[in-house]
Design a protein around this motif. Structure first.
Motif, mmCIF file in Angstrom:
data_model
loop_
_atom_site.group_PDB
_atom_site.id
_atom_site.type_symbol
_atom_site.label_atom_id
_atom_site.label_comp_id
_atom_site.label_asym_id
_atom_site.label_seq_id
_atom_site.Cartn_x
_atom_site.Cartn_y
_atom_site.Cartn_z
ATOM 1 N N ASP A 85 7.762 -14.591 -29.680
ATOM 2 C CA ASP A 85 8.736 -15.103 -28.711
ATOM 3 C C ASP A 85 8.166 -15.154 -27.302
ATOM 4 N N ARG A 86 7.204 -14.282 -27.020
ATOM 5 C CA ARG A 86 6.624 -14.254 -25.675
ATOM 6 C C ARG A 86 5.154 -13.860 -25.763
ATOM 7 N N ALA A 87 4.383 -14.307 -24.791
ATOM 8 C CA ALA A 87 2.966 -13.964 -24.686
ATOM 9 C C ALA A 87 2.725 -13.327 -23.321
ATOM 10 N N LEU A 88 2.011 -12.201 -23.320
ATOM 11 C CA LEU A 88 1.832 -11.422 -22.099
ATOM 12 C C LEU A 88 0.365 -11.103 -21.865
ATOM 13 N N LEU A 89 0.018 -10.953 -20.603
ATOM 14 C CA LEU A 89 -1.312 -10.492 -20.207
ATOM 15 C C LEU A 89 -1.164 -9.213 -19.408
ATOM 16 N N ARG A 90 -1.806 -8.149 -19.864
ATOM 17 C CA ARG A 90 -1.826 -6.888 -19.113
ATOM 18 C C ARG A 90 -2.992 -6.933 -18.139
ATOM 19 N N ARG A 91 -2.684 -6.795 -16.861
ATOM 20 C CA ARG A 91 -3.720 -6.802 -15.833
ATOM 21 C C ARG A 91 -3.625 -5.514 -15.025
ATOM 22 N N ASP A 92 -4.553 -5.315 -14.112
ATOM 23 C CA ASP A 92 -4.584 -4.076 -13.337
ATOM 24 C C ASP A 92 -3.316 -3.872 -12.513
ATOM 25 N N GLU A 96 1.836 -9.956 -16.840
ATOM 26 C CA GLU A 96 2.065 -11.352 -16.471
ATOM 27 C C GLU A 96 2.437 -12.139 -17.723
ATOM 28 N N GLU A 97 3.497 -12.923 -17.651
ATOM 29 C CA GLU A 97 3.884 -13.751 -18.789
ATOM 30 C C GLU A 97 3.005 -14.996 -18.820
ATOM 31 N N LEU A 98 2.586 -15.358 -20.020
ATOM 32 C CA LEU A 98 1.655 -16.472 -20.183
ATOM 33 C C LEU A 98 2.388 -17.717 -20.652
ATOM 34 N N ALA A 146 -19.485 -13.029 -16.792
ATOM 35 C CA ALA A 146 -19.640 -12.854 -15.340
ATOM 36 C C ALA A 146 -20.245 -14.092 -14.686
ATOM 37 N N ALA A 147 -21.071 -14.824 -15.421
ATOM 38 C CA ALA A 147 -21.734 -16.006 -14.857
ATOM 39 C C ALA A 147 -20.842 -17.241 -14.862
ATOM 40 N N LEU A 148 -19.667 -17.139 -15.473
ATOM 41 C CA LEU A 148 -18.787 -18.301 -15.614
ATOM 42 C C LEU A 148 -17.850 -18.402 -14.407
ATOM 43 N N ASP A 149 -17.684 -19.599 -13.896
ATOM 44 C CA ASP A 149 -16.803 -19.838 -12.752
ATOM 45 C C ASP A 149 -15.386 -20.109 -13.257
ATOM 46 N N VAL A 150 -14.548 -19.071 -13.292
ATOM 47 C CA VAL A 150 -13.158 -19.202 -13.735
ATOM 48 C C VAL A 150 -12.269 -18.367 -12.817
ATOM 49 N N ASP A 151 -10.966 -18.654 -12.855
ATOM 50 C CA ASP A 151 -10.026 -17.885 -12.051
ATOM 51 C C ASP A 151 -9.843 -16.498 -12.663
ATOM 52 N N PRO A 152 -9.346 -15.531 -11.886
ATOM 53 C CA PRO A 152 -9.241 -14.144 -12.374
ATOM 54 C C PRO A 152 -8.399 -13.993 -13.638
ATOM 55 N N ARG A 153 -7.293 -14.729 -13.748
ATOM 56 C CA ARG A 153 -6.459 -14.613 -14.947
ATOM 57 C C ARG A 153 -7.207 -15.078 -16.189
ATOM 58 N N THR A 154 -7.872 -16.200 -16.082
ATOM 59 C CA THR A 154 -8.620 -16.720 -17.231
ATOM 60 C C THR A 154 -9.772 -15.793 -17.591
ATOM 61 N N ARG A 155 -10.393 -15.196 -16.566
ATOM 62 C CA ARG A 155 -11.486 -14.251 -16.839
ATOM 63 C C ARG A 155 -10.974 -13.048 -17.630
ATOM 64 N N SER A 295 13.201 -4.779 -29.311
ATOM 65 C CA SER A 295 12.027 -5.322 -28.626
ATOM 66 C C SER A 295 11.714 -6.707 -29.188
ATOM 67 N N PRO A 296 11.629 -7.746 -28.343
ATOM 68 C CA PRO A 296 11.330 -9.098 -28.843
ATOM 69 C C PRO A 296 9.911 -9.186 -29.391
ATOM 70 N N SER A 297 9.715 -10.123 -30.316
ATOM 71 C CA SER A 297 8.366 -10.301 -30.864
ATOM 72 C C SER A 297 7.418 -10.721 -29.741
ATOM 73 N N THR A 298 6.232 -10.107 -29.734
ATOM 74 C CA THR A 298 5.329 -10.225 -28.587
ATOM 75 C C THR A 298 3.887 -10.385 -29.037
ATOM 76 N N PHE A 299 3.169 -11.224 -28.310
ATOM 77 C CA PHE A 299 1.710 -11.272 -28.397
ATOM 78 C C PHE A 299 1.192 -10.874 -27.023
ATOM 79 N N ALA A 300 0.440 -9.788 -26.956
ATOM 80 C CA ALA A 300 -0.047 -9.290 -25.664
ATOM 81 C C ALA A 300 -1.554 -9.128 -25.715
#
Length: 429
Positions: A85-92, A96-98, A146-155, A295-300
């Motif tokens: 039902d939802r996808a999440l990213l755990r960051r420092d 963040e919902e994806l 580390a050598a790839l030019d991407v935004d922090p979330r994608t990294r 708790s809703p079904s989650t991919f984190a």
């Protein structure tokens, strides 16, 4: 000692089962020796919180030719895992919902990370060779990210994906491990996700293990660990926890990190001994947890600096809760035998979740395994892989850890079981 049987197969995982089945069908007398009280190795279905769950390998795909042939042979069904039902990213700084764009960015970044692999993995069902393959083997996945030019979330997403694929921290894995996964998935980022978590067997891997077991024409001896294999001009002698056995040839189908538990006479080649002593770097963890109702079904997902790289809702429990599975890069940080840190790690990934029970199997501390699935450290893939598959005299080797194609997958185990049975048949003929 005169050979009592044609072939002794050491290890009853999918590689050993395949080899024993093929040789039995050719009319060879076979004894299959398995140290556990069950067959299947890392393909193991067990009950947790009232639900049958996969303690080890689980996912398959029709691009995996050897296991798909088994699905066809035995008429096994497959199913698609439901989308969360939802996808999440755990960051420092929190959760963040994806959205769909985040995954499109991840696929694009993963394809850029693996750009150029076609040059040295044009035939991904073979061991790679050449200067570019050597370069990919020597550099770590972390250095490539580390050598790839991407935004922090994608990294962070990319870091979590690679740590999950490797079952190890990215700074400990040779990039060739990741490149091989990309090549086998047809050089398409989305297919990497599909082949590593979208499809599974309807009745679990137990349906395959049971079907292969019924097909065996072999003497199966469970609870029998092999301690020593000595070979001579006309056969091999095996010393086990149940006594001695003489065979005309042997197939050793155990994980690389467990190979050192068997004494060989004469000793194995220098590179095989080196691989067994240094070991594969895939020392991660797979855990299960029961989450309280509500708790809703989650991919984190989380980058590899967190204890868990992935957490996903799998199934409802009989009492209205849910079962979730988690994958982490280090069994030194989390163990299913220590529930409290596991519960905290899962609750940290799924906001509002309350973990009521924890389970799983610690494969790294299992003396018959010593690892999760196969990932190689920098500079070891090309050094070890060709040697690990090479037979020595009347002793032949099998295992998904060193398959030419889907290494570390169930498909790779079956591939090497087929090859080993062919090599032993040549020895006996």
């Amino acid at each position: 000692m005169e050979p009592a049987v044609d072939v002794a197969v050491v290890g009853g995982g999918l590689a050993g089962l395949t080899a024993a089945r093929e040789l039995g069908r050719r009319g060879r007398s076979v004894v299959l020796l398995e140290g556990r009280d069950r067959l299947g190795g890392r393909a193991w279905v067990s009950s947790f919180a009232g639900v049958d769950v996969e303690m080890g390998g689980a996912f398959i795909h029709w691009t995996q030719p050897h296991i798909w042939a088994e699905v066809t042979r035995y008429g096994l069904g497959i199913f698609e895992l439901p989308e969360a039902d939802r996808a999440l990213l755990r960051r420092d700084d929190g959760i963040e919902e994806l959205d769909e764009k985040a995954f499109l960015d991840l696929n694009e970044a993963f394809e850029r990370l693996c750009a150029g692999t076609e040059a040295y993995l044009a035939e991904p069902m073979s061991f790679p060779a050449g200067a570019t393959a050597v370069e990919a083997d020597l550099v770590t996945t972390a250095e490539r990210i580390a050598a790839l030019d991407v935004d922090p979330r994608t990294r962070d997403l990319l870091d979590g994906l690679c740590a999950g694929l490797s079952s190890a921290p990215n700074d400990q894995v040779g990039f060739l491990t990741i490149a091989q996964s990309f090549a086998l998935a047809g050089f398409v980022g989305q297919m990497v996700l599909d082949t590593n978590g979208r499809w599974a067997l309807e009745r679990g891997t137990a349906s395959l293990v049971d079907a292969m077991h019924r097909d065996l024409r072999a003497d199966v001896r469970l609870g029998t660990r092999v301690e020593e294999i000595a070979q001579h001009e006309t056969g091999v002698n095996l010393r086990t926890t149940d006594g001695e056995l003489a065979a005309a040839a042997a197939i050793v189908a155990v994980p690389v990190n467990a190979l050192g538990a068997i004494r060989f006479d004469p000793a194995l080649s220098e590179r095989k001994r080196e691989a067994a002593e240094e070991g594969l770097v895939s020392l991660g963890v797979k855990v299960w947890a029961k989450v309280a109702p509500g708790s809703p079904s989650t991919f984190a997902v989380a980058p590899g600096r967190f204890p868990l790289s992935f957490v996903e809702t799998v199934a409802p429990t009989p009492d209205g809760g849910t079962v979730v599975v988690g994958f982490g890069p280090s069994a030194a940080l989390l163990s299913p035998d220590d529930p409290e840190p596991v519960a905290r790690a899962i609750e940290d990934m799924i906001p509002g979740a309350r973990v009521e029970e924890v389970g799983g199997h610690d494969w790294v501390r299992d003396p018959l395994v010593g690892e999760t699935w196969a990932s190689y450290g920098p500079g070891t893939s090309l050094r070890w892989l060709p040697e690990l598959e090479r037979g020595e005299g009347r002793v032949v080797f099998a295992g998904g850890d060193f398959a030419r194609g889907w290494g570390s997958y169930m498909d790779g185990a079956i591939e090497t079981g087929l090859r080993a049975s062919r090599e032993v048949e040549a020895i006996l003929s």
